[in-house]
Design an enzyme around this catalytic site. Structure first.
Site, short mmCIF file in Angstrom:
data_model
loop_
_atom_site.label_atom_id
_atom_site.label_comp_id
_atom_site.label_asym_id
_atom_site.label_seq_id
_atom_site.Cartn_x
_atom_site.Cartn_y
_atom_site.Cartn_z
N GLU A 1 -3.04 15.92 -6.52
CA GLU A 1 -2.20 17.12 -6.50
C GLU A 1 -1.76 17.50 -7.89
O GLU A 1 -1.75 16.66 -8.80
CB GLU A 1 -0.93 16.86 -5.67
N LYS A 41 0.92 18.14 -10.69
CA LYS A 41 2.25 17.57 -10.97
C LYS A 41 3.11 18.66 -11.59
O LYS A 41 2.99 18.96 -12.78
CB LYS A 41 2.12 16.37 -11.91
N ASP A 58 6.10 20.69 -13.19
CA ASP A 58 7.16 20.35 -14.13
C ASP A 58 8.41 21.10 -13.69
O ASP A 58 8.74 22.15 -14.22
CB ASP A 58 6.73 20.76 -15.54
N LYS A 105 -0.60 11.86 -16.65
CA LYS A 105 0.01 12.86 -17.52
C LYS A 105 -1.01 13.42 -18.50
O LYS A 105 -1.76 12.66 -19.12
CB LYS A 105 1.16 12.22 -18.31
N CYS A 130 24.32 31.52 -50.18
CA CYS A 130 23.35 32.29 -49.41
C CYS A 130 22.11 32.54 -50.28
O CYS A 130 22.23 33.01 -51.40
CB CYS A 130 23.96 33.60 -48.96
N CYS A 133 22.06 36.59 -51.06
CA CYS A 133 23.09 37.30 -51.84
C CYS A 133 23.85 36.39 -52.80
O CYS A 133 24.69 36.85 -53.56
CB CYS A 133 24.06 38.01 -50.92
ZN LIG Z 1 24.13 36.43 -47.89
#
Ligand SMILES: [Zn+2]
Length: 673
Positions: free
Chosen positions: A115, A117, A119, A314, A408, A411
């Site tokens: 069959e 399997k 999930d 599996k 950042c 910037c």
């Molecule tokens: Zn920024």
């Protein structure tokens, strides 16, 4: 008395008819009647039951969603433990399994059933006198959660069995979410700014854990059953007969089960499915091989952990190794910094992968992934590829650990880590990355819907300093636009016309377009209904905002923070000066006090299928203008479903819940168009 008797037998007849057609539609995928005819049967039953409430029974097709949200789940002890099968990963291991089986059954022939399997989430259903009495999760195998109310909402699980089998029938199987439903659910969640589910299995498991059955009903769940408990007491002697018996009583039985004479043909079946599993609309992570004879199963019995008569095969996870060329940091619309691995392109389950998100510093540390590392990439049911591990043996030299930047990358402003969050954020509202993403969001469909304002153009507008935020879009200069790459007169004039048109978008759409954290289109509708102008919204305290249904403290805090920022106030002022819609069209201050006589006032409406005379956005706006609210998914809170051409699963769900359904023509009437 006579009338009641007549009603009783008609109710009985209707229930039998509806059950029959539910089975045809949801279990066998073979409908016999039109949706319209089905609707009429359901409507008649709903109204007869309304007239005779004493005749309503829990197994009536009208009663899939009932009761209030639960506080928690009761614990159920399984009649027979729900054992899990041992795993194997190769044909050799399957042959070893077969050798063990035959050693315990000397001289006997052994046939196997192979069959799929699934999930999904294992569940047990108990029917008493044909009616669904209890549904439970597997839990630890001995005790699980009583999720009966949730399982009742799964349309392919019958509330009453179609055939006789015995006073008590227990079946076991797997609840799962089809891939198509999963994709649609995640699209809806994205629109509503809810986190998407990683894969269909997580979505199914999460859905069954919801405490409100009405919410579960809106999730596209399905179920297959593969075990009839105590089958011999029902006169069944083999596993393949048990599967047939499960189908005969109206449940969806394990699909594609095949009987094999010996282990070699079972191995062959496993190999076939390993290659063709992509064609299924649900995820399988392997195959299951079981001894067919129940008598042999009984004699083989089980170890403490798992049965000796069955085993799982599996499939190998679909994974590949590749090299991390670089780790870069992306800045999103809300300023979130995300580390992304740039990969040597590699082909994994159907597509080429060249980047994978690493989520945050915690995940980078957990994997200990560094530039130059060889990594394993996996793509299971998930759309997004992920880095599973680092192949440490292939690490060359001592590459530096990756650290998220303190500034950042776009910037150069310092980044912050809000308390209680794992993510770093750039809080500079003028950050070019955030500005670009927020303009794209502002112009997107469902927001201000400005055609022609794509990524490439936004890039140029921001890079050249022509716009600093989306408020500047409305003072764009024609000559300046014409000079941009790939613009020219025609596209410039089209864009300006589109911008002009966007000024009339309803207030709720504008609220969504602003890109306030946690404010998706649905929350924007709610806010616009409660606070029908920017002025009212600005005047609302955090407490007042938090009290609104579906808003709560997190969103309220986010809205307040957005509106009190000096920068955002300046942007809003630009929009106001440009003449954008800053109030809801209708008068009055609450949902419900909308145009007198409007049948849509205060109603929660769901659209499904395609409309012919209007776009979805137009329909949505018109319904909002009439005092209604459009939401993405059908639940018990839905008042009305508008079904266009080729409606999807939402229509079926609406029927299950007995929600009124209308067509486009009727909608136009209600809108007074
Ligand atoms: Zn920024």
């Amino acid at each position: 008395m006579g009338a009641k008797k007549g009603a009783e037998s008609r109710i009985d007849e209707l229930r039998q008819l509806i059950r029959h057609h539910d089975r045809k539609y949801f279990v066998e995928n073979d409908p016999e009647i039109s949706d319209r005819t089905y609707d009429r049967l359901m409507e008649e039953l709903v109204s007869l039951e309304a007239e005779h409430p004493g005749l309503v029974t829990p197994d009536s097709p009208t009663q899939r969603v009932g009761g209030e949200p639960a506080q928690g789940f009761e614990t159920v002890t399984h009649s027979v433990p729900m054992l899990s099968l041992d795993n194997t990963y190769s044909p050799e291991e399957l042959r070893e399994f077969d050798a063990r089986v035959r050693k315990n059954l000397p001289g006997e022939d052994v046939a196997y059933v192979v069959e799929l399997k699934l999930d999904g989430v294992s569940v047990a259903l108990t029917y008493e006198d044909g009616a669904l009495a209890r549904g439970a999760t597997r839990g630890d195998g001995r005790r699980g959660d009583d999720v009966t109310a949730n399982l009742r909402t799964v349309p392919s699980i019958p509330l009453r069995l179609a055939g006789e089998l015995g006073a008590v029938v227990e079946v076991r199987g797997e609840v799962f979410m089809p891939r198509s439903g999963f994709d649609e659910l995640n699209r809806t969640r994205k629109r509503e700014e809810a986190p998407p589910f990683a894969n269909p299995r997580n979505a199914a498991a999460g859905s069954l854990k919801l405490l409100d059955p009405a919410e579960v009903a809106a999730r596209p769940l399905d179920a297959f059953f593969y075990q009839l408990v105590d089958a011999s007491s029902h006169g069944v002697e083999t596993h393949h007969e048990a599967i047939a018996a499960i189908a005969a009583i109206g449940l969806r039985a394990s699909p594609e089960a095949s009987l094999c004479d010996d282990i070699e043909s079972a191995i062959e079946r496993c190999g076939e499915w390993q290659d063709s599993r992509g064609g299924l609309d649900f995820d399988i992570d392997g195959m299951v091989v079981k001894v067919d004879s129940l008598d042999q199963q009984r004699r083989l019995a089980a170890t403490a952990k798992s049965p000796r008569w069955g085993i799982a095969f599996k499939f190998p996870a679909q994974s590949e190794t590749t090299v991390v060329l670089d780790i870069v940091v992306q800045v999103g619309r809300t300023g979130k910094l995300t580390p992304v691995a740039i990969l040597e392109p590699v082909f994994v389950s159907g597509s080429t992968v060249s980047r994978a998100t690493l989520h945050n510093q915690d995940e980078v540390d957990r994997l200990d992934v560094r530039v130059g590392d060889t990594v394993t990439i996996e793509k299971g049911g998930e759309v997004i590829p992920k880095v599973v591990n680092v192949v440490k043996s292939k690490r060359k030299g001592r590459p530096r650990r990756f650290r998220m930047p303190s500034k950042c990358p776009v910037c150069d402003e310092p980044v912050a880590k809000p308390s209680g969050e794992v993510d770093l954020r750039c809080e500079n509202v003028s950050c070019a990355a955030q500005v670009k993403r927020s303009i794209e969001h502002f112009a997107a469909r469902g927001a201000m819907d400005i055609e022609g304002l794509g990524t490439a153009l936004v890039e140029q507008l921001v890079e050249r300093g022509i716009v600093e935020d989306f408020g500047d879009l409305y003072s764009l200069d024609r000559d300046e636009l014409i000079d941009l790459e790939r613009m020219g007169e025609k596209s410039t004039d089209n864009l300006l016309a589109e911008l002009e048109k966007s000024k009339d978008r309803p207030f709720a759409r504008l609220l969504f377009a602003l890109g306030v954290r946690h404010v998706g289109s649905r929350v924007a509708d709610v806010l616009a209904a409660e606070f029908p102008s920017m002025e009212k919204l600005r005047g609302a305290s955090e407490e007042a905002l938090a009290e609104v249904d579906e808003v709560g403290p997190v969103i309220a805090g986010s809205v307040r923070a957005f509106l009190s920022s000096k920068h955002n106030r300046a942007v809003l002022a630009k929009l106001e000066r440009a003449g954008l819609t800053m109030r809801s069209k209708r008068r009055g201050s609450r949902a419900g006090s909308s145009p007198a006589g409007s049948r849509l006032a205060g109603k929660t409406v769901v659209l499904t299928g395609s409309l012919e005379g209007m776009t979805r956005d137009e329909a949505r706006d018109a319904i909002a203008a009439a005092g209604g609210r459009v939401t993405g998914s059908v639940s018990a809170k839905t008042d009305l479903v508008v079904a266009g051409k080729d409606p999807g699963s939402k229509l079926a769900k609406a029927k299950k819940l007995g929600i009124e359904t209308i067509d486009e023509r009727r909608l136009r009437k209600l809108l007074g168009a």
